[in-house]
Design a protein around this motif. Structure first.
Motif, PDB file in Angstrom:
ATOM      1  N   ARG A 535     -54.652  15.106   9.302  1.00 19.30           N
ATOM      2  CA  ARG A 535     -55.312  16.176  10.034  1.00 19.30           C
ATOM      3  C   ARG A 535     -56.708  15.776  10.488  1.00 19.30           C
ATOM      4  NH1 ARG A 535     -56.657  20.429   7.189  1.00 19.30           N
ATOM      5  NH2 ARG A 535     -55.909  19.870   5.114  1.00 19.30           N
ATOM      6  N   PHE A 536     -57.197  14.636   9.987  1.00 25.25           N
ATOM      7  CA  PHE A 536     -58.547  14.184  10.301  1.00 25.25           C
ATOM      8  C   PHE A 536     -58.514  12.769  10.867  1.00 25.25           C
ATOM      9  CE2 PHE A 536     -58.808  17.187   6.782  1.00 25.25           C
ATOM     10  CZ  PHE A 536     -59.710  18.112   7.267  1.00 25.25           C
ATOM     11  N   VAL A 537     -59.477  12.490  11.730  1.00 22.93           N
ATOM     12  CA  VAL A 537     -59.689  11.145  12.250  1.00 22.93           C
ATOM     13  C   VAL A 537     -60.898  10.579  11.516  1.00 22.93           C
ATOM     14  CG1 VAL A 537     -60.185   9.747  14.275  1.00 22.93           C
ATOM     15  CG2 VAL A 537     -58.762  11.799  14.498  1.00 22.93           C
ATOM     16  N   GLY A 538     -60.674   9.581  10.681  1.00 22.41           N
ATOM     17  CA  GLY A 538     -61.728   9.041   9.837  1.00 22.41           C
ATOM     18  C   GLY A 538     -61.361   9.183   8.382  1.00 22.41           C
ATOM     19  N   ALA A 539     -62.072   8.445   7.536  1.00 18.11           N
ATOM     20  CA  ALA A 539     -61.700   8.350   6.120  1.00 18.11           C
ATOM     21  C   ALA A 539     -62.447   9.324   5.219  1.00 18.11           C
ATOM     22  CB  ALA A 539     -61.942   6.919   5.618  1.00 18.11           C
ATOM     23  N   ASP A 540     -63.418  10.093   5.751  1.00 15.87           N
ATOM     24  CA  ASP A 540     -64.224  10.946   4.880  1.00 15.87           C
ATOM     25  C   ASP A 540     -63.473  12.183   4.404  1.00 15.87           C
ATOM     26  OD1 ASP A 540     -66.470   9.263   5.145  1.00 15.87           O
ATOM     27  OD2 ASP A 540     -66.936  10.180   7.075  1.00 15.87           O
ATOM     28  N   ARG A 541     -62.409  12.536   5.058  1.00 17.98           N
ATOM     29  CA  ARG A 541     -61.588  13.652   4.614  1.00 17.98           C
ATOM     30  C   ARG A 541     -60.118  13.265   4.685  1.00 17.98           C
ATOM     31  NH1 ARG A 541     -65.653  14.859   2.969  1.00 17.98           N
ATOM     32  NH2 ARG A 541     -66.855  16.807   3.132  1.00 17.98           N
ATOM     33  N   VAL A 542     -59.384  13.587   3.618  1.00 20.52           N
ATOM     34  CA  VAL A 542     -57.927  13.460   3.581  1.00 20.52           C
ATOM     35  C   VAL A 542     -57.380  14.859   3.403  1.00 20.52           C
ATOM     36  CG1 VAL A 542     -55.934  12.531   2.367  1.00 20.52           C
ATOM     37  CG2 VAL A 542     -57.987  11.129   2.648  1.00 20.52           C
ATOM     38  N   GLY A 543     -56.689  15.342   4.405  1.00 26.69           N
ATOM     39  CA  GLY A 543     -56.194  16.711   4.361  1.00 26.69           C
ATOM     40  C   GLY A 543     -54.993  16.854   3.455  1.00 26.69           C
ATOM     41  N   ASP A 544     -55.035  17.884   2.605  1.00 27.57           N
ATOM     42  CA  ASP A 544     -53.889  18.174   1.759  1.00 27.57           C
ATOM     43  C   ASP A 544     -52.862  18.950   2.560  1.00 27.57           C
ATOM     44  OD1 ASP A 544     -55.804  20.294   1.865  1.00 27.57           O
ATOM     45  OD2 ASP A 544     -54.636  21.353   0.326  1.00 27.57           O
ATOM     46  N   THR A 545     -51.598  18.709   2.278  1.00 25.65           N
ATOM     47  CA  THR A 545     -50.549  19.431   2.994  1.00 25.65           C
ATOM     48  C   THR A 545     -49.234  19.329   2.235  1.00 25.65           C
ATOM     49  OG1 THR A 545     -49.503  19.724   5.161  1.00 25.65           O
ATOM     50  CG2 THR A 545     -49.792  17.475   4.400  1.00 25.65           C
ATOM     51  N   HIS A 546     -48.434  20.336   2.419  1.00 21.62           N
ATOM     52  CA  HIS A 546     -47.039  20.327   1.964  1.00 21.62           C
ATOM     53  C   HIS A 546     -46.278  21.012   3.087  1.00 21.62           C
ATOM     54  CE1 HIS A 546     -43.898  21.264  -1.395  1.00 21.62           C
ATOM     55  NE2 HIS A 546     -43.550  20.260  -0.623  1.00 21.62           N
ATOM     56  N   GLN A 547     -45.591  20.235   3.908  1.00 21.32           N
ATOM     57  CA  GLN A 547     -45.140  20.764   5.186  1.00 21.32           C
ATOM     58  C   GLN A 547     -43.762  20.244   5.558  1.00 21.32           C
ATOM     59  OE1 GLN A 547     -48.354  18.982   7.537  1.00 21.32           O
ATOM     60  NE2 GLN A 547     -46.835  17.701   8.578  1.00 21.32           N
ATOM     61  N   VAL A 548     -43.107  21.015   6.436  1.00 18.85           N
ATOM     62  CA  VAL A 548     -41.861  20.605   7.062  1.00 18.85           C
ATOM     63  C   VAL A 548     -41.997  20.866   8.558  1.00 18.85           C
ATOM     64  CG1 VAL A 548     -39.391  21.017   7.289  1.00 18.85           C
ATOM     65  CG2 VAL A 548     -40.449  21.076   5.029  1.00 18.85           C
ATOM     66  N   THR A 549     -41.743  19.848   9.355  1.00 22.83           N
ATOM     67  CA  THR A 549     -41.794  19.978  10.811  1.00 22.83           C
ATOM     68  C   THR A 549     -40.383  19.971  11.357  1.00 22.83           C
ATOM     69  OG1 THR A 549     -43.931  18.869  10.985  1.00 22.83           O
ATOM     70  CG2 THR A 549     -42.574  18.928  12.960  1.00 22.83           C
ATOM     71  N   THR A 550     -40.094  20.918  12.206  1.00 20.23           N
ATOM     72  CA  THR A 550     -38.813  20.941  12.922  1.00 20.23           C
ATOM     73  C   THR A 550     -39.109  20.825  14.414  1.00 20.23           C
ATOM     74  OG1 THR A 550     -38.846  23.369  12.982  1.00 20.23           O
ATOM     75  CG2 THR A 550     -37.639  22.313  11.180  1.00 20.23           C
ATOM     76  N   ALA A 551     -38.338  20.009  15.100  1.00 21.15           N
ATOM     77  CA  ALA A 551     -38.570  19.782  16.524  1.00 21.15           C
ATOM     78  C   ALA A 551     -37.244  19.516  17.209  1.00 21.15           C
ATOM     79  CB  ALA A 551     -39.521  18.613  16.737  1.00 21.15           C
TER      80      ALA A 551
END
Length: 759
Positions: A535-551
């Motif tokens: 979710r971020f560009v760069g190493a200072d933040r790593v976004g937490d997520t638990h997700q399912v994508t349908t497309a």
């Protein structure tokens, strides 16, 4: 020899292609830009009605003479009536000929033509030495087939087979019967071997009006680069007043050249621009310098300098430099017409990269700095310096669908200003990943696991309670899988696919409140981001997520050509947990968690209907709020060559104020349309619906004749200080002398999608 028809050989003959002195840098060398003759309008044949003499193939150095009457007296031969003299690669036609075999001299009287397979001289007589291929002639009309060009002279001297010197001469590249422009000169030299034409005491006449005089000018006779003056560019602007640039090009060597461009601005003064380019087997580069002493508006010296350089130290080790400096923040707003940067540039980037490339990895060391050039940007908004940044990108396919990747970075962040409380320090980031892919063509399954470890050593903490040493380790896992179904449609002429896809991703939460923000921002959400864990560009933040994508994607292809006619995709992320990691502004704590259970619905598509219509679009729709957060749609209509209309709309809601985003609601209409075969209308209207005002208005015409081109463009653009800058650009191209891009081509290419400049 029969007399020439009055209409077939006047003192003027044409050119079939335009030689431009535009300086493109190619991998193999510095090359000019040429335009094929078949891109000219119809009716631009070189010399219609002209019958080029036929040559004969003779062996053993023989000379052959045909005539109505021939008399021989020892080594002297006299011939009259339809005299034709043939040698290998040459032909001489005349009414009367005296030929001395001992000296190899041929003297002619009356209507005379000399042809060497390329150059046709039509004279009233003279003397020609066959062995040396030299001679002198009077009252000459000439045609050069290879350039092509034509002209006339009172007297001409041939010093060598490809070197001619003409006195009291005229020269043009316009077709027979077209006298649009002339170069009239006291002395004209054409060297076809070196590809250079030289004129002294020359006047350029356009439509019968003298527009320029020069004591010396040289110009190209073929595709090779030549030293000399390029055509000037003339315009007017609200910030510069009357604006004239007169470039001079110096072809120093095959691998070196320079362009010196004095620029006279009514409201500013005289600026000198210098561009030096070099090319060696192992290195190449460009040095670009512009200097204005004592700006009449500000009273200050203004300058811009940039050096771009590349060196191949070994086959695997490369060095790249990009250094730039500008005198002040308003420079590009005042003088953007002539420089690489424009008024929308927030800062100059200066960097040096040393890169080691191997099949399985790439190691790069970078030093990077910035200079702010946006007047509205404070010093605190300047990006961090990287002193240095070391990155390692590695990866390898192990076989049986298994592969690994590693992204590693070690960087020290510094700042040029010392008053800020923003943190300083060193960051180490390790990001390895292993993935396995099973792909049958109609089905794929790809799981991946990785871990990201980041460590900080801070010299300046920025907050009193922030520790000096910080580390963070976050695992990650994903599964990407999909199917591809195909079916023929339209009686088998086309193929349609249906491609469902599911992506699962998991990144656990890690508290990152103590970690400073050096170079990280939120990634713009789009369809492609549906299948990413970042979710971020760069190493200072790593976004937490638990997700399912349908497309789901569907495509339509032509069965015969394989050309894609339609592509339509839609997808959405379904969040199984709240996301707690948010990007925080400097010196602030993290924001509230994101509790929405699903992302915006992302839709994108491309379509081509027939050969004339094409369109593309991207839409983000927030189902919870019932609103469109982003829409970018464009439609293009191009029924034939050089005819195109573009209609675009872009809307974006400001939902990330902390990231500095701005709401946008704009329309953009651009057009290039042939009014006649030789005249194109060009224009652009960029309008802000949100602010209810024009952002840019552009209108102009471009005309392409058989031997010259004219382009006139008027522009009204909104500047950074909320005022409008009004400019007029004028460009004249005389084929075969030079073509200079005054910035009109780049301006139109940036503003009009699919724009193609008239040659």
């Amino acid at each position: 020899m029969s007399r020439r028809p009055a209409s077939s050989a006047p003192r003027r003959h044409p050119i079939a292609r335009q030689v431009a002195v535009s300086l493109g840098l190619a991998a193999a060398g510095l090359i000019p830009v040429t335009v094929p003759a078949d891109e000219r309008p119809s009716g631009c044949a070189f010399a219609p009605g002209i019958e080029w003499p036929e040559l004969r193939t003779l062996e053993g150095g023989l000379t052959e003479i045909d005539a109505d009457h021939v008399r021989r007296d020892g080594e002297r031969i006299s011939a009259t009536g339809n005299v034709h003299l043939f040698e290998a690669g040459r032909r001489l036609d005349t009414d009367f000929l005296e030929y001395d075999r001992a000296s190899g001299t041929a003297r002619t009287e009356g209507d005379t033509r000399l042809f060497d397979g390329d150059l046709l001289l039509h004279t009233e007589g003279g003397e020609y030495r066959l062995d040396a291929e030299t001679g002198e002639f009077r009252r000459i009309d000439f045609l050069v087939q290879s350039i092509p060009a034509r002209g006339s002279a009172e007297r001409g001297v041939q010093h060598a087979p490809h070197l001619h010197d003409f006195e009291d001469a005229e020269y043009t590249t316009c077709p027979v019967g077209n006298d649009s422009w002339w170069l009239r000169t006291g002395d004209l030299e054409l060297d076809r071997e070196s590809g250079v034409g030289v004129a002294r005491n020359a006047t350029i006449r356009f439509k019968g009006v003298p527009i320029a005089y020069t004591p010396y000018i040289n110009f190209p006779l073929d595709d090779r680069r030549k030293s000399g003056f390029l055509l000037p560019s003339v315009g007017t602007g609200g910030r510069t007043g009357f604006d004239l640039s007169t470039p001079w090009y110096w072809n120093i060597a095959p691998n070196y050249d320079a362009t010196f461009t004095p620029r006279i601005m009514e409201e500013r003064g005289v600026m000198l621009g210098t561009e030096f380019r070099y090319l060696q087997p192992r290195h190449n580069g460009v040095l670009d310098v512009h200097y204005l002493p004592g700006d009449r508006e500000t009273g200050e010296d203004r300058h811009f300098a940039q050096w771009r350089h590349q060196t191949r130290i070994t086959s695997n080790l490369n060095l790249r430099l990009d250094a730039a400096d500008v005198s002040d923040r308003e420079y590009f707003f005042d003088f953007d017409r002539s420089d690489r940067y424009t008024g929308s540039t927030p800062y100059l980037r200066r960097s040096a990269d040393l890169t080691w490339n191997q099949p399985a990895y790439r190691l790069r060391t970078r030093i990077e700095d910035y200079q702010i050039v946006d007047p509205d940007l404070s010093d605190a908004g300047e990006p961090y310096q990287r002193l240095p940044q070391i990155t390692l990108e590695a990866g390898e396919y192990l076989g049986h669908g298994l592969s690994w990747d590693l992204d590693t970075e070690l960087v020290r962040f510094a700042r040029s200003e010392t008053q800020s409380a923003r943190p300083l320090g060193t960051r180490l980031d390790l990001n390895p990943e292993v993935r396995w892919r099973h792909d049958t063509g109609g089905f794929f399954f790809e799981p991946a696991v990785g871990i990201r470890h980041t460590r900080y050593e801070l010299d300046r903490r920025g907050q009193d309670d922030r520790p000096e040493s910080i580390s963070r380790t976050v695992p990650r896992a994903s599964i990407d899988t999909g199917l591809i179904f195909e079916r023929p449609i339209a009686d088998g002429r086309r193929l349609q696919t249906l491609e469902p896809r599911i992506f699962y991703g998991y990144v656990p939460f890690r508290d990152q409140n103590d970690i400073p923000i050096f170079d990280t921002g939120e990634a713009d959400f789009s369809f492609d981001n549906l299948f990413s864990l970042d979710r971020f560009v760069g190493a200072d933040r790593v976004g937490d997520t638990h997700q399912v994508t349908t497309a789901l994607t569907t495509r339509i292809f032509d069965q015969q050509t394989g050309r894609e006619r339609l592509s339509l995709s839609a997808g959405q992320i379904h969040y199984l947990e709240d996301r707690e990691v948010r990007r925080a502004l400097p010196n602030t704590r993290r924001g509230e968690p994101m509790t929405n259970s699903r992302s915006d619905l992302a839709v994108e598509g491309r379509v081509r209907i027939g050969d004339a219509w094409d369109g593309r679009g991207s839409i983000l729709y927030n189902q919870d709020a019932g609103e469109t957060t982003l829409a970018a749609v464009s439609v293009g209509y191009s029924p034939r060559e050089r005819a195109r209309i573009n209609v675009g709309y872009r809307q974006r809601e400001d939902r990330q104020r902390e990231a500095g985003a701005r709401s946008i609601d704009q329309t953009d209409v651009s057009v290039m349309w042939p009014v006649t075969e030789r005249i194109d209308a060009i224009g652009r209207w960029n309008y802000s619906l949100q602010e209810e005002r024009d952002l840019e208005l552009l209108a102009g015409l471009q005309y392409r004749s058989c031997c010259y081109g004219v382009r006139v463009v008027a522009r009204r653009a909104l500047s950074f200080d909320e005022t409008y800058d009004n400019s007029i650009y004028f460009q004249l191209t005389l084929d075969g002398l030079a073509r200079f891009d005054s910035g009109v081509d780049s301006l139109l290419r940036e503003g009009i999608a699919g724009y193609d400049a008239r040659p």
